[in-house]
Scaffold this motif. Structure first.
Motif, PDB file in Angstrom:
ATOM      1  N   GLY A 137       0.817  -1.203   0.000  1.00  0.00           N
ATOM      2  CA  GLY A 137       0.000   0.000   0.000  1.00  0.00           C
ATOM      3  C   GLY A 137       0.850   1.251   0.000  1.00  0.00           C
ATOM      4  N   THR A 138       0.253   2.339  -0.459  1.00  0.00           N
ATOM      5  CA  THR A 138       0.897   3.651  -0.472  1.00  0.00           C
ATOM      6  C   THR A 138      -0.088   4.681   0.071  1.00  0.00           C
ATOM      7  OG1 THR A 138       2.202   3.069  -2.427  1.00  0.00           O
ATOM      8  CG2 THR A 138       2.042   5.397  -1.880  1.00  0.00           C
ATOM      9  N   ASP A 139       0.354   5.411   1.075  1.00  0.00           N
ATOM     10  CA  ASP A 139      -0.460   6.451   1.705  1.00  0.00           C
ATOM     11  C   ASP A 139       0.277   7.777   1.539  1.00  0.00           C
ATOM     12  OD1 ASP A 139      -2.144   8.008   3.192  1.00  0.00           O
ATOM     13  OD2 ASP A 139      -2.045   6.790   5.010  1.00  0.00           O
ATOM     14  N   GLU A 140      -0.339   8.735   0.828  1.00  0.00           N
ATOM     15  CA  GLU A 140       0.314  10.006   0.530  1.00  0.00           C
ATOM     16  C   GLU A 140      -0.507  11.178   1.056  1.00  0.00           C
ATOM     17  OE1 GLU A 140       2.428   8.746  -3.725  1.00  0.00           O
ATOM     18  OE2 GLU A 140       0.684  10.091  -3.690  1.00  0.00           O
ATOM     19  N   GLY A 141       0.198  12.223   1.452  1.00  0.00           N
ATOM     20  CA  GLY A 141      -0.449  13.453   1.878  1.00  0.00           C
ATOM     21  C   GLY A 141       0.303  14.657   1.352  1.00  0.00           C
ATOM     22  N   GLU A 142      -0.439  15.637   0.850  1.00  0.00           N
ATOM     23  CA  GLU A 142       0.179  16.835   0.291  1.00  0.00           C
ATOM     24  C   GLU A 142      -0.513  18.075   0.840  1.00  0.00           C
ATOM     25  OE1 GLU A 142       0.815  19.042  -4.060  1.00  0.00           O
ATOM     26  OE2 GLU A 142      -0.125  17.066  -3.930  1.00  0.00           O
ATOM     27  N   GLU A 143       0.291  19.005   1.348  1.00  0.00           N
ATOM     28  CA  GLU A 143      -0.221  20.281   1.798  1.00  0.00           C
ATOM     29  C   GLU A 143      -0.182  21.252   0.617  1.00  0.00           C
ATOM     30  OE1 GLU A 143      -1.535  20.752   4.675  1.00  0.00           O
ATOM     31  OE2 GLU A 143      -0.925  18.855   5.591  1.00  0.00           O
ATOM     32  N   VAL A 144      -1.344  21.776   0.232  1.00  0.00           N
ATOM     33  CA  VAL A 144      -1.408  22.666  -0.926  1.00  0.00           C
ATOM     34  C   VAL A 144      -0.620  23.946  -0.674  1.00  0.00           C
ATOM     35  CG1 VAL A 144      -2.962  23.979  -2.421  1.00  0.00           C
ATOM     36  CG2 VAL A 144      -3.623  21.705  -1.625  1.00  0.00           C
ATOM     37  N   ILE A 145      -0.644  24.426   0.568  1.00  0.00           N
ATOM     38  CA  ILE A 145       0.153  25.588   0.954  1.00  0.00           C
ATOM     39  C   ILE A 145       1.300  25.102   1.840  1.00  0.00           C
ATOM     40  CG2 ILE A 145       0.168  27.752   2.239  1.00  0.00           C
ATOM     41  CD1 ILE A 145      -2.715  28.158   1.450  1.00  0.00           C
ATOM     42  N   GLY A 146       2.511  25.448   1.468  1.00  0.00           N
ATOM     43  CA  GLY A 146       3.660  25.045   2.269  1.00  0.00           C
ATOM     44  C   GLY A 146       4.542  24.002   1.614  1.00  0.00           C
ATOM     45  N   ALA A 147       4.081  23.398   0.536  1.00  0.00           N
ATOM     46  CA  ALA A 147       4.892  22.464  -0.248  1.00  0.00           C
ATOM     47  C   ALA A 147       5.355  21.259   0.544  1.00  0.00           C
ATOM     48  CB  ALA A 147       6.084  23.179  -0.874  1.00  0.00           C
ATOM     49  N   ALA A 148       4.607  20.852   1.565  1.00  0.00           N
ATOM     50  CA  ALA A 148       4.968  19.665   2.332  1.00  0.00           C
ATOM     51  C   ALA A 148       4.320  18.437   1.713  1.00  0.00           C
ATOM     52  CB  ALA A 148       4.526  19.819   3.786  1.00  0.00           C
ATOM     53  N   PHE A 149       5.064  17.339   1.713  1.00  0.00           N
ATOM     54  CA  PHE A 149       4.589  16.093   1.121  1.00  0.00           C
ATOM     55  C   PHE A 149       5.076  14.928   1.968  1.00  0.00           C
ATOM     56  CE2 PHE A 149       5.427  12.384  -1.572  1.00  0.00           C
ATOM     57  CZ  PHE A 149       4.181  12.177  -2.135  1.00  0.00           C
ATOM     58  N   ASP A 150       4.174  14.010   2.322  1.00  0.00           N
ATOM     59  CA  ASP A 150       4.587  12.828   3.066  1.00  0.00           C
ATOM     60  C   ASP A 150       4.037  11.582   2.385  1.00  0.00           C
ATOM     61  OD1 ASP A 150       1.910  11.992   4.639  1.00  0.00           O
ATOM     62  OD2 ASP A 150       2.099  14.159   4.748  1.00  0.00           O
ATOM     63  N   GLN A 151       4.802  10.516   2.479  1.00  0.00           N
ATOM     64  CA  GLN A 151       4.433   9.269   1.813  1.00  0.00           C
ATOM     65  C   GLN A 151       4.884   8.083   2.668  1.00  0.00           C
ATOM     66  OE1 GLN A 151       6.754   7.502  -1.585  1.00  0.00           O
ATOM     67  NE2 GLN A 151       4.937   8.084  -2.752  1.00  0.00           N
ATOM     68  N   THR A 152       3.979   7.127   2.844  1.00  0.00           N
ATOM     69  CA  THR A 152       4.299   5.897   3.550  1.00  0.00           C
ATOM     70  C   THR A 152       3.997   4.712   2.643  1.00  0.00           C
ATOM     71  OG1 THR A 152       3.743   6.885   5.700  1.00  0.00           O
ATOM     72  CG2 THR A 152       3.859   4.492   5.587  1.00  0.00           C
ATOM     73  N   LYS A 153       5.002   3.869   2.425  1.00  0.00           N
ATOM     74  CA  LYS A 153       4.835   2.659   1.625  1.00  0.00           C
ATOM     75  C   LYS A 153       4.976   1.443   2.538  1.00  0.00           C
ATOM     76  CE  LYS A 153       6.531   4.430  -2.810  1.00  0.00           C
ATOM     77  NZ  LYS A 153       7.513   4.219  -3.926  1.00  0.00           N
ATOM     78  N   THR A 154       4.082   0.482   2.390  1.00  0.00           N
ATOM     79  CA  THR A 154       4.140  -0.724   3.217  1.00  0.00           C
ATOM     80  C   THR A 154       4.039  -1.967   2.333  1.00  0.00           C
ATOM     81  OG1 THR A 154       1.735  -0.712   3.572  1.00  0.00           O
ATOM     82  CG2 THR A 154       3.093   0.429   5.194  1.00  0.00           C
ATOM     83  N   LYS A 155       4.745  -3.015   2.771  1.00  0.00           N
ATOM     84  CA  LYS A 155       4.654  -4.331   2.152  1.00  0.00           C
ATOM     85  C   LYS A 155       4.450  -5.348   3.261  1.00  0.00           C
ATOM     86  CE  LYS A 155       7.691  -3.206  -1.761  1.00  0.00           C
ATOM     87  NZ  LYS A 155       8.950  -3.578  -2.482  1.00  0.00           N
ATOM     88  N   ASN A 156       3.583  -6.316   3.012  1.00  0.00           N
ATOM     89  CA  ASN A 156       3.242  -7.252   4.071  1.00  0.00           C
ATOM     90  C   ASN A 156       3.126  -8.672   3.515  1.00  0.00           C
ATOM     91  OD1 ASN A 156       2.368  -7.281   6.997  1.00  0.00           O
ATOM     92  ND2 ASN A 156       0.693  -8.428   6.055  1.00  0.00           N
ATOM     93  N   LEU A 157       3.744  -9.632   4.229  1.00  0.00           N
ATOM     94  CA  LEU A 157       3.621 -11.055   3.923  1.00  0.00           C
ATOM     95  C   LEU A 157       2.991 -11.747   5.128  1.00  0.00           C
ATOM     96  CD1 LEU A 157       7.106 -11.780   2.296  1.00  0.00           C
ATOM     97  CD2 LEU A 157       4.926 -11.450   1.107  1.00  0.00           C
ATOM     98  N   LEU A 158       2.014 -12.624   4.884  1.00  0.00           N
ATOM     99  CA  LEU A 158       1.287 -13.252   5.979  1.00  0.00           C
ATOM    100  C   LEU A 158       1.089 -14.735   5.721  1.00  0.00           C
ATOM    101  CD1 LEU A 158      -0.506 -12.976   8.576  1.00  0.00           C
ATOM    102  CD2 LEU A 158      -2.436 -12.624   7.016  1.00  0.00           C
ATOM    103  N   TRP A 159       1.308 -15.540   6.780  1.00  0.00           N
ATOM    104  CA  TRP A 159       1.008 -16.974   6.740  1.00  0.00           C
ATOM    105  C   TRP A 159       0.270 -17.310   8.026  1.00  0.00           C
ATOM    106  CZ3 TRP A 159       4.816 -21.526   7.845  1.00  0.00           C
ATOM    107  CH2 TRP A 159       4.155 -22.742   7.603  1.00  0.00           C
TER     108      TRP A 159
END
Length: 194
Positions: A137-159
């Motif tokens: 998954g990819t979770d992104e956030g962008e502030e329209v004012i202030g030019a801030a950008f954050d992104q979280t990428k996750t990978k998961n394996l399950l048994w």
């Protein structure tokens, strides 16, 4: 993550609409069905609201803080054998929301989420079953004012292993998870990985 139900029977569409205070609107469409060993379900949604003044205090803008949102999801399943099912899921959403952080400027944050997963469910005996899955998954956030950008990428394996003994259920799970975080605030970039 919320996905539509497992599809069963002929194609079955559902439409719903809603309207509320502050000109809040919502429209949802979903459908599901199955054919032989294949089943499917999907849904799309859109919503918006003019909102209200979330921070009626001195030093903050007196404007209404609304939002616009959209999302889509799908689930596909294939019955490989009477006791084995392969399932794929995808989800995507976007929210553009206003908030107060000053007196004169219109602050907005745009959030985006994307996920995809694949899972194999097996019933080996009346007592023993397993689930093997992979997702990212990819979770992104962008502030329209202030030019801030954050992104979280996750990978998961399950048994997952489950074994029934009378009224009791024993379970054992092995899981591996990887996360990567990126934060950009001009002119600084930060990265973290775990």
């Amino acid at each position: 993550q919320i996905f539509t139900k497992k599809g069963q029977g002929p194609f079955a569409p559902v439409v719903s609409m809603g309207y509320g205070s502050h000109h809040t609107r919502r429209l949802d469409f979903s459908a599901s069905g199955s054919a032989d060993a294949f089943d499917y379900s999907f849904g799309v949604s859109e919503g918006s609201s003019e909102g209200f003044n979330a921070r009626p205090i001195a030093g903050q803008s007196p404007d209404a803080d609304g939002y616009k949102s959209s999302s889509a999801n799908a689930k596909l399943g294939l019955q490989l054998a009477p006791n084995q099912r392969l399932q794929a899921t995808v989800l995507q959403s976007r929210v553009d929301s206003q908030y107060d952080s000053g007196l004169t400027r219109d602050y907005r944050r745009i959030s985006k989420l994307q996920t995809a997963g694949l899972q194999l469910q097996s019933q080996w005996t009346d007592r023993y079953s397993t689930k093997v899955g992979v997702s990212q998954g990819t979770d992104e956030g962008e502030e329209v004012i202030g030019a801030a950008f954050d992104q979280t990428k996750t990978k998961n394996l399950l048994w997952l292993n489950e074994y029934k003994i009378g009224p009791h259920l024993l379970s054992a799970t092995a899981e591996e998870r990887e996360s990567e975080f990126l934060l950009t605030t001009a002119p600084r970039i930060e990265r973290a990985k775990s």
